[in-house]
Design a protein around this motif. Structure first.
Motif, PDB file in Angstrom:
ATOM      1  N   GLN A  46      17.770 -17.893-113.398  1.00 25.97           N
ATOM      2  CA  GLN A  46      18.572 -18.842-112.634  1.00 25.97           C
ATOM      3  C   GLN A  46      19.377 -19.756-113.532  1.00 25.97           C
ATOM      4  N   VAL A  47      18.777 -20.171-114.630  1.00 28.64           N
ATOM      5  CA  VAL A  47      19.469 -21.046-115.566  1.00 28.64           C
ATOM      6  C   VAL A  47      20.753 -20.401-116.056  1.00 28.64           C
ATOM      7  N   GLN A  48      20.625 -19.145-116.367  1.00 34.22           N
ATOM      8  CA  GLN A  48      21.737 -18.379-116.882  1.00 34.22           C
ATOM      9  C   GLN A  48      22.950 -18.368-115.943  1.00 34.22           C
ATOM     10  N   HIS A  49      22.680 -18.304-114.640  1.00 34.25           N
ATOM     11  CA  HIS A  49      23.798 -18.278-113.693  1.00 34.25           C
ATOM     12  C   HIS A  49      24.502 -19.600-113.568  1.00 34.25           C
TER      13      HIS A  49
ATOM     14  N   MET B  69      32.336  -7.465-118.718  1.00 33.95           N
ATOM     15  CA  MET B  69      31.079  -6.974-118.118  1.00 33.95           C
ATOM     16  C   MET B  69      31.000  -7.363-116.649  1.00 33.95           C
ATOM     17  N   ASP B  70      30.665  -6.380-115.815  1.00 35.93           N
ATOM     18  CA  ASP B  70      30.462  -6.759-114.424  1.00 35.93           C
ATOM     19  C   ASP B  70      28.992  -7.058-114.152  1.00 35.93           C
ATOM     20  N   SER B  71      28.153  -6.952-115.202  1.00 35.90           N
ATOM     21  CA  SER B  71      26.734  -7.222-114.966  1.00 35.90           C
ATOM     22  C   SER B  71      26.546  -8.689-114.560  1.00 35.90           C
ATOM     23  N   ASP B  72      27.432  -9.529-114.982  1.00 32.65           N
ATOM     24  CA  ASP B  72      27.364 -10.925-114.570  1.00 32.65           C
ATOM     25  C   ASP B  72      27.598 -11.064-113.071  1.00 32.65           C
ATOM     26  N   ALA B  73      28.576 -10.335-112.597  1.00 35.03           N
ATOM     27  CA  ALA B  73      28.893 -10.375-111.176  1.00 35.03           C
ATOM     28  C   ALA B  73      27.688  -9.919-110.368  1.00 35.03           C
ATOM     29  N   ILE B  74      27.045  -8.859-110.851  1.00 36.73           N
ATOM     30  CA  ILE B  74      25.869  -8.350-110.160  1.00 36.73           C
ATOM     31  C   ILE B  74      24.780  -9.409-110.139  1.00 36.73           C
ATOM     32  N   LYS B  75      24.469  -9.930-111.321  1.00 28.70           N
ATOM     33  CA  LYS B  75      23.395 -10.906-111.432  1.00 28.70           C
ATOM     34  C   LYS B  75      23.614 -12.093-110.505  1.00 28.70           C
ATOM     35  N   GLY B  76      24.846 -12.521-110.409  1.00 31.84           N
ATOM     36  CA  GLY B  76      25.143 -13.666-109.581  1.00 31.84           C
ATOM     37  C   GLY B  76      24.745 -13.457-108.124  1.00 31.84           C
ATOM     38  N   HIS B  77      24.636 -12.216-107.720  1.00 32.78           N
ATOM     39  CA  HIS B  77      24.348 -11.927-106.323  1.00 32.78           C
ATOM     40  C   HIS B  77      22.870 -11.786-106.005  1.00 32.78           C
ATOM     41  N   LEU B  78      22.057 -11.722-107.005  1.00 35.23           N
ATOM     42  CA  LEU B  78      20.626 -11.565-106.749  1.00 35.23           C
ATOM     43  C   LEU B  78      20.045 -12.849-106.149  1.00 35.23           C
ATOM     44  N   THR B  79      19.305 -12.709-105.076  1.00 36.04           N
ATOM     45  CA  THR B  79      18.713 -13.872-104.431  1.00 36.04           C
ATOM     46  C   THR B  79      17.330 -14.147-105.012  1.00 36.04           C
ATOM     47  N   GLY B  80      16.789 -15.294-104.708  1.00 42.01           N
ATOM     48  CA  GLY B  80      15.479 -15.691-105.217  1.00 42.01           C
ATOM     49  C   GLY B  80      14.386 -14.655-105.015  1.00 42.01           C
ATOM     50  N   PRO B  81      14.146 -14.236-103.781  1.00 43.52           N
ATOM     51  CA  PRO B  81      13.081 -13.261-103.525  1.00 43.52           C
ATOM     52  C   PRO B  81      13.272 -11.966-104.307  1.00 43.52           C
ATOM     53  N   VAL B  82      14.523 -11.515-104.417  1.00 41.60           N
ATOM     54  CA  VAL B  82      14.792 -10.277-105.145  1.00 41.60           C
ATOM     55  C   VAL B  82      14.471 -10.453-106.625  1.00 41.60           C
TER      56      VAL B  82
END
Lengths: 214, 214
Positions: A208-211, B1-14
């Motif tokens: 989370q920090v990273q984002h 890198m689009d891995s940042d875009a992906i990461k940004g979408h991950l929610t807490g539970p995931v």
DNA sequence: TAGATTGTTAATCGATTAACAATC
DNA sequence: TAGATTGTTAATCGATTAACAATC
């Protein structure tokens, strides 16, 4: 008592928040604050007033006047709903640093639990005591758990022996395990296991920090 | 890198589940299991195959054949999504039993973090080391945090000094706190705080056990 | 009374589960 | 091919948030 019926309806997230409200209320009570509004409680916890009131609604807590909740009354209502009035007897398996930390610093007595035994495989610890509780050798797990009518166990042992330890306490009658060992446990359906994977909490925070930064 | 875009979408539970999958995968990898199906992973974790596949979907992990996931590939994909490839530098505040347990037994290096400092108010500990990491006196918090470019902190200090400690590390640049002290912290918006109230986990377990019985 | 705050219902939002065609 | 298993969409379920009349 219909309080059982009420309790049966509380969901996981609500139970969790109620237990956290309890800590906040205890702080407020120490500060001699007699009334707290849903808004204040929400500010403390970090959610919103609507959710706090919804949680009270689930609790069937109606003792509130129209200018907030009596801190002591609310404390009692939550404790009752969580069943903290029926003391649960508890054991810690593994008296390493983590087991020791839990035994010494977690205020079980204030929250409906009583630590009555600790176990370790190290024979040098057998017969000693920690936080006023006797430390037994792991050979005696079954015997002591039964005799002391222990219901809950904190597993603070290395991953390699965690499953074996779990089997032992379960066959002796334990039906709730807080698992700090880094492994998944296979248990019968009537046993509740809560996983506390410390490394996973660090990963979550790190992620989370990273984002926030990017 | 689009891995940042992906990461940004991950929610807490995931995020939480992905980190737990990681531990399971590491166990499977040690056991030299090369492929795992969503069903097996779900059995290990305790959810269902549908959720596992949905989580992979969020991950954009498509490297799977139609007979399961390559354990090593999946491990790498999750680690990447969680940002574990960018090492985060970490400090522990408070070298009591809990701080010690974390320093000694949490495998930070395997999961994208590096413990680089510990702090304690006890002058007898200053200059010693734990788990290969130097222990500094709390007077040096700001200086060391800055110099060592520490990003994350585990707060293992007594409740009375927790807020003060948090203030210090935050002003030195820390933006993520894992809080084991039994108190709520007031922090600026850019700082992430995760609460690990051990007593609350016990209450939750205790509450659930009780319902199973009645 | 006016203001603050609750209790409770309804609306929204998000997370989980089910279903199934596509793939090896 | 038949069987196993994924990727992905849709349906369901539950949790959070908003709204507001009722109350002191």
């Amino acid at each position: 008592m219909d309080s059982d019926a009420i309790k049966g309806h509380l969901t996981g997230p609500v139970i969790r928040r109620l237990s956290e409200y309890l800590l906040i209320l205890d702080k407020l009570i120490i500060e001699e604050k007699e009334v707290v509004s849903s808004r204040e409680l929400a500010n403390n916890y970090g959610n919103n007033a609507s959710q706090v009131r919804q949680d009270m609604f689930h609790l069937h807590h109606t003792g509130a006047q129209s200018h907030g909740y009596e801190t002591r009354e609310l404390r009692a209502a939550i404790a009752d709903a969580l069943g903290l009035n029926v003391y649960k007897r508890l054991a810690i398996l593994g008296v390493g640093n983590l087991g020791r930390a839990i035994a010494m610093h977690v205020p079980f007595e204030d929250y409906g639990m009583k630590l009555v035994a600790a176990f370790d495989i190290d024979k040098n610890l057998s017969g000693s005591s920690i936080s006023g509780v006797p430390v037994y050798h792991t050979d005696n797990i079954q015997k002591v758990i039964k005799k002391e009518e222990i219901l809950l166990t904190a597993l603070c042992v290395p991953a390699e022996v965690a499953q074996q330890s779990a089997n032992q306490v379960i066959s002796a009658g334990v039906c709730g395990i807080l698992n700090y060992s880094r492994t998944r446990l296979k248990v019968p359906k009537h046993v509740a296991v809560h996983y506390e994977q410390i490394i996973c909490s660090f990963m979550q925070l790190s992620c989370q920090v990273q984002h926030k930064k990017s």
